[in-house]
Scaffold this motif. Structure first.
Motif, PDB file in Angstrom:
ATOM      1  N   TRP A   1       0.403   8.763  -8.825  1.00 25.52           N
ATOM      2  CA  TRP A   1      -0.488   8.623  -7.855  1.00 25.52           C
ATOM      3  C   TRP A   1      -0.211   8.398  -6.522  1.00 25.52           C
ATOM      4  O   TRP A   1       0.388   7.984  -5.944  1.00 25.52           O
ATOM      5  N   LYS A   2      -2.137   8.980  -6.148  1.00 27.70           N
ATOM      6  CA  LYS A   2      -1.745   8.529  -4.339  1.00 27.70           C
ATOM      7  C   LYS A   2      -2.737   7.841  -4.234  1.00 27.70           C
ATOM      8  O   LYS A   2      -3.777   7.843  -4.545  1.00 27.70           O
ATOM      9  N   ILE A   3      -2.509   7.691  -2.859  1.00 27.51           N
ATOM     10  CA  ILE A   3      -3.051   5.964  -2.179  1.00 27.51           C
ATOM     11  C   ILE A   3      -4.998   7.254  -1.877  1.00 27.51           C
ATOM     12  O   ILE A   3      -4.678   8.504  -1.493  1.00 27.51           O
ATOM     13  N   LYS A   4      -5.747   6.751  -1.565  1.00 25.47           N
ATOM     14  CA  LYS A   4      -6.750   7.843  -1.172  1.00 25.47           C
ATOM     15  C   LYS A   4      -7.424   7.405  -0.076  1.00 25.47           C
ATOM     16  O   LYS A   4      -6.352   6.531   0.765  1.00 25.47           O
TER      17      LYS A   4
ATOM     18  N   THR B   1       2.388   4.808  -0.329  1.00 24.71           N
ATOM     19  CA  THR B   1       1.637   6.280  -0.193  1.00 24.71           C
ATOM     20  C   THR B   1       1.200   6.642  -1.578  1.00 24.71           C
ATOM     21  O   THR B   1       0.290   7.604  -2.377  1.00 24.71           O
TER      22      THR B   1
ATOM     23  N   LYS C   1       0.602  -1.322   0.229  1.00 28.02           N
ATOM     24  CA  LYS C   1      -0.318  -0.606   0.059  1.00 28.02           C
ATOM     25  C   LYS C   1       1.147   1.397  -0.023  1.00 28.02           C
ATOM     26  O   LYS C   1       0.855   2.178   1.069  1.00 28.02           O
TER      27      LYS C   1
ATOM     28  N   LEU D   1      -5.346  -0.296  -8.411  1.00 32.50           N
ATOM     29  CA  LEU D   1      -5.172   1.682  -8.596  1.00 32.50           C
ATOM     30  C   LEU D   1      -7.073   2.254  -8.050  1.00 32.50           C
ATOM     31  O   LEU D   1      -6.789   3.539  -8.197  1.00 32.50           O
TER      32      LEU D   1
ATOM     33  N   HIS E   1      -8.309   1.676  -5.417  1.00 31.10           N
ATOM     34  CA  HIS E   1      -7.587   2.695  -4.102  1.00 31.10           C
ATOM     35  C   HIS E   1      -6.542   3.687  -4.079  1.00 31.10           C
ATOM     36  O   HIS E   1      -5.959   4.363  -3.317  1.00 31.10           O
ATOM     37  N   TYR E   2      -6.383   4.226  -5.487  1.00 22.92           N
ATOM     38  CA  TYR E   2      -5.314   5.494  -5.770  1.00 22.92           C
ATOM     39  C   TYR E   2      -5.784   6.528  -6.466  1.00 22.92           C
ATOM     40  O   TYR E   2      -6.905   6.282  -7.518  1.00 22.92           O
TER      41      TYR E   2
END
Lengths: 335, 550
Positions: free
Chosen positions: B527-530, B486, B484, B512, B514-515
């Protein structure tokens, strides 16, 4: 004994001095006259920047070196470093136009349109009325939704040099935004011919064709653009638009997501969010659609597509008051 | 007082103050250079240090991280982190200071090795100081590569050369220093077996020489604890590797893939032969280098150092060409070889001139051997200081590391956060990860398998490599789910377009979910984690603005 010791002492001093001179000399940065032109641009820029780093360390007041390094950074799109070097050059020699010109371009790629416009105005007013400067200024005006000036500058660029691809592209984009698709098509065709590797010209051509209902050739052009430039987010976005029109909502969402992952300016970000929002709406994902519309408006407060989509989403979510507020907001947008 | 005749073989010890003063002066310059850039870290060293960091975090080789270097190399860097933790000094500075210390130790041991000068001719004896000088100037100019495997090889090989050279005169060599030289050389040779070509060529020379010498000298060469130590250490390294978890995957999967697929990174031969690739290029003037090397051929009979250094240079050139990448650091052994060859050649040329002058001036000829050696050294340094900068470029003059993702990672993550950087060029990535104390969270520390699989597959549909490519992407998806990260940053404009194919993979697209996409940052798609959102997002009416942009 004392004499021998003294001799050894003196010899040691001379040896130390000689060694230090050799050690200092070996660190002298020299350019390599045997540069291989077959090296890719990125590798060449690494070499130039490394040399200039050392040179500027030893010659901190060299504004020419700062400009050269800014230029090298610009060529590899490291825009913040280019801006820093331009600022340094300007501080050393404020009447030199070149750093303003380089900084203007760097600001453009950083999506800092106010700063870019100020610099381009200064450069053009200083007499650097080149096709490229007018072309960039036209593109900035388009970003700022000042289409009258965008068109004027686009025309100036093309008049100065009919064979300048960026000038034709800028003019085509202004015409497209103003809704004159025929003129846009003429200009963008010229841009594509002059710069066959330019993916953005292909994207604009596809946009024009899409508007005129020719989505199949548009799709082919966009796929071709992606083959040539895998980072062309705008091409992915336009493919998303085509898929949304054809009600292939899931695919449209995927393509717009890819476009967002490649976006480097607010305009593309807004457009991709807006199209994705519309696709989410079509697929019945109202929460996601609303979030995307909000994101689009955050990136570009004049994004009409996003605002219109939001109205529809709010109506579907049975929020008529908020839908009404959004409708009013649309009416305040520039025509 | 001894006079210095050209046929002298019963010379006094070479003046140690020349070696000590030169050593101290040049090592001080190296130390100053290192201290002036406390955050500088060579990218390959950063890579190995980061692998060691992952080991300390409990990650397993080949499960959690994969690379083509022998995995024992990562374990060797673990002590550096221990020193960092105890001293409180940054890991980059710790590593560079360790390398400076290793250089200093090599010089000290070298001084001890060359002390006995029995059976040496005048020209060999006079070449000692210039040889040391050339070696140390090389280490200063190769600052960008400090700690690099090739640089460590040069340090170790130089000491080994001195030991073998002394043995060729039947001069005594301290047993422990000889063993240390062998062990020191074995380490870089184990990590990069290509270096063994240079070792083998030089060893072959000394063995052939042995057969032309007296029985006493032959015995000296053949009973060489340094060679035994070299071989035993490499074998021990191999045996220790067998205890590394999942080592079978390394030998039976990765080694064959790399052996077949590494040519994918080969540029055109013209680029390799031009020695023009940046990132620490050291090659000097393309005319002066071969001219001086050819000139050395005329000195072969004068000094017994010339031929081994020439062989070193040629073998180093072969190793560079065999690797076929044209990368600047691959040429380090060759550059070291010809640079030291040039220093000895110039020293001998200076001596020729000196002898011609001394023959006409009786006072000069009457000077003792020690005084003459100092004079020759000073004359040598006068000539060499002007030549050296054209023989070898300072490596830092062609080495710029762009801060590609530094700002983003600094702003969007915190120390010890997992990040995923998918790239085929890690020059900018690993120094950043080490300095910012983030963790690479894909098993593919750099995405070398993808280009190799695509190269091996070619244009055909080849089930084996198609499966491997598929597995590559599904591994990435698995890593995203497992670690996971960040931030995920994917190289999007390279030759192999990792980004594009990755997003066409269903498993990756699912991971992705979750991103959220951030955008393009210096050629990387980010991409950034949600993070968890409230159930109903509030409508931000401030977003409805009437201003007309700008």
């Amino acid at each position: 004994m004392i004499k021998d010791t003294l001799i050894v002492f003196v010899e040691s001093g001379l040896i130390a001095a000689a060694a230090l001179i050799m050690g200092w000399t070996i660190q002298t940065p020299l350019t390599d006259s045997w540069e291989s032109k077959s090296l890719d641009s990125y590798s060449q820029r690494i070499g130039e920047i490394a040399f200039l780093d050392r040179y500027i360390e030893r010659n901190p007041k060299s504004w020419k070196a700062c400009i050269a390094r800014a230029e090298a950074y610009s060529l590899v799109y490291h825009c913040q470093q280019a801006v820093d070097d331009c600022n340094r050059a300007i501080a050393l020699k404020s009447d030199e136009v070149t750093p303003y010109s380089l900084r203007a371009r760097a600001y453009y790629y950083m999506d800092k349109n106010t700063e870019a416009l100020a610099d381009f105005n200064r450069v053009i007013d200083a007499g650097e009325s080149t096709a490229d400067n007018f072309a960039f200024r036209s593109l900035i005006h388009t970003r700022r939704h000042d289409l009258v000036h965008a068109l004027a500058d686009g025309n100036s660029a093309v008049q100065l040099d009919k064979r300048w691809a960026r000038g034709n592209y800028a003019l085509a984009l202004a015409e497209y935004k103003l809704g004159d698709l025929d003129k846009a098509l003429t200009a963008v065709k010229q841009a594509c011919q002059l710069d066959p590797d330019g993916a953005m010209s292909d994207v604009l051509m596809a946009m024009v064709l899409n508007e005129t209902g020719k989505s199949k050739p548009a799709e082919q052009i966009l796929n071709h653009a992606i083959e040539r430039d895998a980072t062309c987010g705008a091409a992915y976005w336009q493919l998303g638009v085509i898929n949304e029109t054809e009600k292939k909502y899931t695919r449209a969402v995927e393509l717009c997501t890819i476009a967002l992952s490649l976006a480097y300016d607010g305009e593309l970000r807004a457009a991709a969010y807006a199209t994705r929002g519309l696709s989410q709406l079509g697929a019945g994902n109202l929460k996601e659609a609303l979030a995307d519309c909000n994101s689009a408006i955050k990136s570009d407060s004049n994004c009409k597509t996003a605002m219109q989509t939001r109205v529809l989403v709010l109506e579907r979510m049975k929020m008529p008051n908020k839908a009404g507020e959004s409708t009013k907001a649309i009416e305040t947008l520039p025509k | 007082m001894e006079r210095l005749e050209s046929t002298d073989t019963n010379l006094p010890r070479y003046p140690v103050h020349i070696l000590i003063v030169t050593g101290m002066a040049l090592l001080s310059l190296l130390l100053v250079r290192v201290l002036a850039e406390p955050n500088f870290l060579n990218h390959d060293c950063a890579f190995l240090l980061h692998g060691a960091r992952l080991l300390l975090d409990g990650r397993q080789p080949f499960n959690d991280f994969v690379d083509m270097v022998p995995p024992l190399a990562f374990y060797m860097f673990v002590p550096v982190w221990a020193i960092t933790a105890v001293s409180g000094v940054g890991v980059a500075l710790v590593w560079n200071l360790l390398c400076v210390a290793y250089t200093a130790l090599t010089v000290v041991l070298g001084i001890i090795v060359v002390r006995p000068t029995g059976n040496m001719k005048r020209s060999d004896w006079l070449s000692i100081g210039p040889l040391f000088c050339g070696f140390l100037l090389f280490t200063i100019a190769s600052m960008y590569h400090i700690g690099q495997r090739e640089q460590l090889f040069v340090l170790a090989m130089w000491l080994m050369l001195l030991v073998r050279w002394q043995r060729s005169f039947a001069n005594p060599v301290n047993r422990y220093i000889a063993i240390a030289a062998g062990i020191g050389l074995a380490v870089p040779c184990f990590i990069k077996p290509q270096f063994l070509l240079i070792v083998a060529v030089l060893e072959a020379y000394f063995w052939v020489l042995a057969f032309t010498r007296t029985p006493q000298e032959r015995y000296s060469l053949k009973s060489a604890p340094e060679v035994v130590a070299l071989i035993v250490t490499i074998l021990v390294g191999f045996v220790l590797s067998l205890f590394i978890p999942n080592i079978g995957e390394y030998f039976f999967h990765w080694v064959p893939v790399v052996a077949q697929g590494y040519p994918v990174f080969n540029p055109d031969l013209g680029i390799v032969l031009s020695f023009a690739m940046p990132s620490g290029q050291m090659m000097g003037n393309r005319l002066l280098v071969p001219i001086l090397s050819l000139l050395s051929l005329f000195m072969i009979r004068r000094s017994t150092l010339i031929f081994p250094l020439l062989l070193w240079t040629l073998a180093g050139c072969c190793v560079y060409l065999l690797q076929g990448k044209g990368w600047a650091y691959h040429a380090l052994p060759m550059v070291a070889g010809y640079f030291m060859l040039a220093s000895v050649t110039v020293a001998n040329l200076v001596d020729v001139v000196w002898q011609a002058v001394a023959q006409r001036q009786k006072q000069l000829a009457a000077l003792s051997a020690l005084r003459q050696s100092v004079i020759v050294f000073l004359l040598f340094s006068g000539v060499f200081s002007s030549l050296s900068v054209f023989l070898m470029r300072d490596s830092m003059s062609s080495a710029a590391v762009f801060p590609t993702l530094n700002d983003l990672i600094t702003r969007a993550t915190k120390p010890r956060d997992n990040v995923m950087i998918l790239t085929t060029n890690f020059i900018g990535a690993y120094p950043m990860l080490v300095h910012l104390d983030r963790r690479q969270s894909t098993r593919y520390m750099w995405c070398f398998p993808l280009p190799m699989y695509m190269f091996l597959k070619g244009d055909k549909t080849y089930a084996k490599w198609d499966k491997e490519i598929e597995r590559f992407y599904s591994d990435i998806a698995e890593d995203i789910e497992k670690f996971k990260p960040t931030i995920i940053a994917t190289e999007s404009n390279g030759l192999w377009s990792i980004h594009r194919a990755m997003l066409e993979t269903p498993a990756v697209r699912k991971a992705l979910e979750h991103y959220e996409p951030v955008g393009l940052v210096n050629g990387y798609s980010v991409w950034k984690i949600k993070y968890p959102q409230p159930d109903e997002p509030a409508i931000d009416t401030s977003l409805i603005r009437s201003e007309r942009g700008g």
